[in-house]
Design an enzyme around this catalytic site. Structure first.
Site, PDB file in Angstrom:
ATOM      1  N   ARG A   1      -8.367  -5.229 -11.977  1.00  0.00           N
ATOM      2  CA  ARG A   1      -9.204  -6.330 -11.487  1.00  0.00           C
ATOM      3  C   ARG A   1      -9.276  -7.511 -12.445  1.00  0.00           C
ATOM      4  O   ARG A   1      -9.069  -8.661 -12.039  1.00  0.00           O
ATOM      5  CB  ARG A   1     -10.618  -5.827 -11.178  1.00  0.00           C
ATOM      6  CG  ARG A   1     -10.644  -4.791 -10.074  1.00  0.00           C
ATOM      7  CD  ARG A   1     -11.998  -4.163  -9.919  1.00  0.00           C
ATOM      8  NE  ARG A   1     -12.307  -3.328 -11.079  1.00  0.00           N
ATOM      9  CZ  ARG A   1     -13.474  -2.756 -11.302  1.00  0.00           C
ATOM     10  NH1 ARG A   1     -14.475  -2.938 -10.459  1.00  0.00           N
ATOM     11  NH2 ARG A   1     -13.662  -1.990 -12.354  1.00  0.00           N
TER      12      ARG A   1
ATOM     13  N   ASP B   1     -12.575  -1.184  -7.309  1.00  0.00           N
ATOM     14  CA  ASP B   1     -11.498  -0.909  -8.258  1.00  0.00           C
ATOM     15  C   ASP B   1     -10.283  -0.357  -7.520  1.00  0.00           C
ATOM     16  O   ASP B   1     -10.308   0.780  -7.046  1.00  0.00           O
ATOM     17  CB  ASP B   1     -11.976   0.099  -9.306  1.00  0.00           C
ATOM     18  CG  ASP B   1     -11.015   0.236 -10.465  1.00  0.00           C
ATOM     19  OD1 ASP B   1      -9.840  -0.204 -10.351  1.00  0.00           O
ATOM     20  OD2 ASP B   1     -11.424   0.788 -11.500  1.00  0.00           O
TER      21      ASP B   1
ATOM     22  N   CYS C   1     -13.306  -5.781 -16.633  1.00  0.00           N
ATOM     23  CA  CYS C   1     -13.392  -4.618 -15.748  1.00  0.00           C
ATOM     24  C   CYS C   1     -13.326  -3.363 -16.618  1.00  0.00           C
ATOM     25  O   CYS C   1     -13.414  -3.454 -17.844  1.00  0.00           O
ATOM     26  CB  CYS C   1     -12.313  -4.632 -14.665  1.00  0.00           C
ATOM     27  SG  CYS C   1     -10.619  -4.339 -15.220  1.00  0.00           S
TER      28      CYS C   1
END
Length: 154
Positions: A14, A124, A8
């Site tokens: 994440r 996100d 990520c």
């Protein structure tokens, strides 16, 4: 050994959530000795830091360990070292593919490619605050991801 890397933007929300969840799933299936699972970020802003508090809270709630996990930046060597590199959104995918031109071994794809539904990216939670939503998507994709990888590795 099947090597899986989740990617990520900063490697604090994440991708560490996906790493911890997938590692826990693989362990529960009795396959831990067949996998090497890690995560990394496109940027280096959080290098050396533990997962973000929202990620830690969701993992704690689920009883999933993130012990010893710290953020790191993806390296060119990762693209040859890992069999699968799974990105959390389209920009992460593009950034990894730019790196991949120099180290083309790994299979690179977006996490949401294995999840049925309308979303194309794992949002996100660092920006949205929706750690529950992110966790649900990680959970949905992990089982299918494991099935796909095991099928492909036979």
């Amino acid at each position: 050994m099947i090597r899986v890397l989740f990617v990520c933007l900063g490697n604090i929300c994440r991708s560490p959530m996906a790493e911890a969840y997938f590692r826990d799933l693989v362990k529960k299936k009795g396959l831990a000795d067949q996998f090497d699972i890690d995560s990394a970020g496109i940027g280096n802003w959080h290098e050396g830091k533990p997962p973000y508090i929202g990620t830690r809270d969701k993992l704690d709630e689920a009883g999933i360990s993130y012990e010893g996990m710290t953020a790191r930046q993806i390296k060119h060597a990762d693209l040859d070292a890992f069999d699968y590199i799974i990105t959390m959104d389209h920009q992460n995918y593009q950034d990894v593919m730019t790196l991949r031109e120099q180290a083309p071994t790994a299979k690179v794809f977006n996490y949401m490619d294995v999840v049925d539904g309308d979303l194309e990216e794992v949002p996100d939670p660092y920006h949205t605050g929706k750690f529950d939503e992110t966790f649900e998507l990680i959970e949905l994709g992990a089982h299918q991801l494991l099935t796909d990888i095991l099928k492909e590795s036979k």
